[in-house]
Every structure is written in C-alpha cells, then in structure tokens.
Write an enzyme that holds these catalytic residues in place. Structure first.
Site, PDB file in Angstrom:
ATOM      1  CG  ASN A  11     -36.755  -0.760   9.968  1.00 38.14           C
ATOM      2  OD1 ASN A  11     -35.979  -0.328  10.821  1.00 38.14           O
ATOM      3  ND2 ASN A  11     -37.148  -2.037   9.947  1.00 38.14           N
ATOM      4  CE  LYS A  13     -34.678  -3.719   7.876  1.00 42.28           C
ATOM      5  NZ  LYS A  13     -34.672  -4.908   7.022  1.00 42.28           N
ATOM      6  CG  HIS A  97     -38.937  -5.910  11.187  1.00 41.48           C
ATOM      7  ND1 HIS A  97     -38.001  -6.829  10.765  1.00 41.48           N
ATOM      8  CD2 HIS A  97     -39.096  -5.031  10.169  1.00 41.48           C
ATOM      9  CE1 HIS A  97     -37.614  -6.510   9.543  1.00 41.48           C
ATOM     10  NE2 HIS A  97     -38.253  -5.423   9.154  1.00 41.48           N
ATOM     11  CD  GLU A  99     -34.491  -7.347   9.624  1.00 37.04           C
ATOM     12  OE1 GLU A  99     -34.305  -6.326  10.317  1.00 37.04           O
ATOM     13  OE2 GLU A  99     -34.476  -7.335   8.377  1.00 37.04           O
ATOM     14  CD  GLU A 169     -41.328  -5.071   6.510  1.00 33.24           C
ATOM     15  OE1 GLU A 169     -40.903  -4.084   5.899  1.00 33.24           O
ATOM     16  OE2 GLU A 169     -40.743  -5.564   7.487  1.00 33.24           O
ATOM     17  N   GLY A 175     -34.494  -7.483   2.242  1.00 32.24           N
ATOM     18  CA  GLY A 175     -33.041  -7.394   2.081  1.00 32.24           C
ATOM     19  C   GLY A 175     -32.480  -8.370   1.051  1.00 32.24           C
ATOM     20  CB  SER A 215     -36.473  -5.798  -2.171  1.00 28.37           C
ATOM     21  OG  SER A 215     -35.623  -6.666  -1.434  1.00 28.37           O
TER      22      SER A 215
HETATM   23  P1  13P Z   1     -35.456  -3.961   2.715  1.00 25.20           P
HETATM   24  O1  13P Z   1     -36.158  -2.760   2.121  1.00 25.20           O
HETATM   25  O2  13P Z   1     -33.993  -3.717   2.939  1.00 25.20           O
HETATM   26  O3  13P Z   1     -35.760  -5.212   1.972  1.00 25.20           O
HETATM   27  O4  13P Z   1     -36.073  -4.146   4.194  1.00 25.20           O
HETATM   28  C1  13P Z   1     -37.443  -4.175   4.351  1.00 25.20           C
HETATM   29  C2  13P Z   1     -37.749  -4.092   5.804  1.00 25.20           C
HETATM   30  O5  13P Z   1     -37.478  -5.024   6.544  1.00 25.20           O
HETATM   31  C3  13P Z   1     -38.348  -2.858   6.313  1.00 25.20           C
HETATM   32  O6  13P Z   1     -38.802  -3.023   7.612  1.00 25.20           O
END
Ligand code: 13P
Length: 253
Positions: A11, A13, A97, A99, A169, A175, A215
């Site tokens: 992803n 982002k 997601h 976010e 997740e 992150g 992560s």
């Molecule tokens: P990270 O791998 O940066 O923690 O992000 C995970 C994520 O949100 C994938 O959709």
C-alpha cells in the site's frame, strides 16, 4: 498446510509521483520476476494507476487501488468509481483502511457499500479491520473486530465474497514500528477465520486469505508468514522501496 496462495501487497499510500511510481514498479518487476508461489500486489495513488498498470502489464504483479466510492457514477466531486479502477487496470481495491476510517469518516456502513460495489465490478476487495491501542488494552480486540467484520459484510451472501481478502491491521502497529507478535497475529487471524466460518461456512473460511498489516518488514515477515492463519501481508512503509519490498515477497528464501 493450507492451500491458500500467499498475497504480499504494498500500500503506497500518498507517496510517489508518476515518474517515481513507474520507476519503482519497473524495479519491482525485475526483482520478483519468476515468483509464482506468492501473489504480489501494489496499490499506488489514483493518479499513477494507469501508468503503473502499463508498466506491470507483462508481469504477474497485480494492481490495486487504495479506496473508491460505492456509487457507479454521479455528482461526487473528487471520488472514483469501481469501474474506473477496473478501467485503469486494477484487480484489487483496499477498503476500510484505518487511515480512511480515522481521517476521512469511513464507517462500517460505507465500507459495506464499497465492498458490494467492488464485487459488482469484479474487483477483489481487501477489507481492512483493526483495533486501536486503547481497545486492545481494554480487552475489546475481538469484540471490535467482530463488529467491523459483521457490519462490513452485513447482508452479503457467500457467492458475493469469493474474491474477498481480509486484512487485519491493528491500528497501534501501523507506521509505528510496533509489530504485533506472531502469536498476537495468529490469535486474531484464527479468531477471524472462525468468525467468518460462522457467518459463511467453514469451507469458505478455509479458502479465505487473511493478511496481516502493521510494520511488516524483512526482519519480521518470515515469522509472521510461518503462522498457520497468516496468508500474507499488507505493507505500507516497507513497500515503498522495491528492494525492501521484494525481500518481503521472497520471505521463503
Ligand atoms: P506500515 O507497514 O507502514 O506500518 O503500514 C501498514 C499499512 O497501513 C498497510 O496498509
């Protein structure tokens, strides 16, 4: 040993311009050439989908989007419909997601509508769920996840969900560098599979891929993927560099 084909998904982002995205896709294509035991997917930004699609057209890498609207068209300024993603070359779409839930008002209800629209357009939804740190500490992990999954998949029937992928997740692991331990991931994945089994039958639940995200990096991917109910990874930060991401794809070696 399950016969679920692992999926390693990146992803991206809100990262990479067109040039950067095409360069990364090109590098990745070379780095994962010949990989068949693992399915690879990348989800760039909307504006770079078509370019990346052209770059990976002759490779087994699948294209995904990071979001979409549930309506097929209309006066929804700034939104993108499922058929537009198909048109741009997408096979997958990440939905729900954390976010999007946290910053853009996504709810279980909107995720439900989006999953339906994705399925109707022939896209495979990557349906994201996860608990916050406070919810985990309060012992609410399973009840939060059960609610997300039940509402997100409310009124679906089995045949609608053949292409569904679920991504667990934990919000506290995204992150942050804090990964769920392999035991924590396995515990949740097994719980989710049992829950999906109750909703749609054990056969379906056994076929369903459940990805872990939060992560994931080269140093922890192997132990996570060794868990019986972890069928892949949804990767943010470590997917941006093709070399690092390819190490995740090659987790078996
Ligand atoms: P990270 O791998 O940066 O923690 O992000 C995970 C994520 O949100 C994938 O959709």
């Amino acid at each position: 040993m399950s016969n679920r084909r692992p999926l390693i998904a990146g992803n991206w982002k809100m990262h990479k311009t067109g040039k950067e995205a095409v360069e990364a896709a090109k590098a990745l294509k070379a780095l994962v050439a010949g990989v068949t035991s693992v399915e690879v997917m990348i989800a760039p930004t909307f504006t770079t989908l078509a370019q990346v699609s052209a770059e990976i057209a002759t490779s087994p890498i699948a294209l995904g989007a990071q979001n979409m609207h549930w309506e097929p068209k209309g006066a929804f300024t700034g939104e993108i419909a499922a058929d537009m993603l198909v048109d741009a070359g997408c096979r997958y779409v990440i939905l729900g997601h954390s976010e999007r839930r946290q910053f853009f008002g996504e709810t279980d209800q909107t995720v439900n509508k989006k999953i339906r629209a994705a399925v109707q357009s022939g896209l495979s939804p990557v349906f994201c769920i996860g608990e916050s740190e406070a919810e985990r500490e309060a012992g609410q992990t399973f009840s939060v996840l059960d609610k997300q999954i039940r509402k997100g998949l409310e009124s679906f029937v089995l045949q609608d969900l053949q292409a569904l992928v679920v991504a667990y997740e934990p919000v506290w692991a995204i992150g942050t560098g804090k990964t769920a331990t392999k035991e924590q991931a396995q515990e949740v994945h097994a719980h989710l599979r049992a829950e999906l089994g109750q909703m749609f039958g054990a056969d379906f639940a056994q076929r369903m891929r459940i990805l872990y995200g939060g992560s994931v990096k080269p140093s922890n991917v192997k132990e996570l993927m060794a868990m019986p109910d972890v069928d892949g990874a949804l990767v943010g930060g470590a997917s941006l560099d093709p070399e690092t991401f390819s190490q995740l794809v090659h987790y078996q070696s």
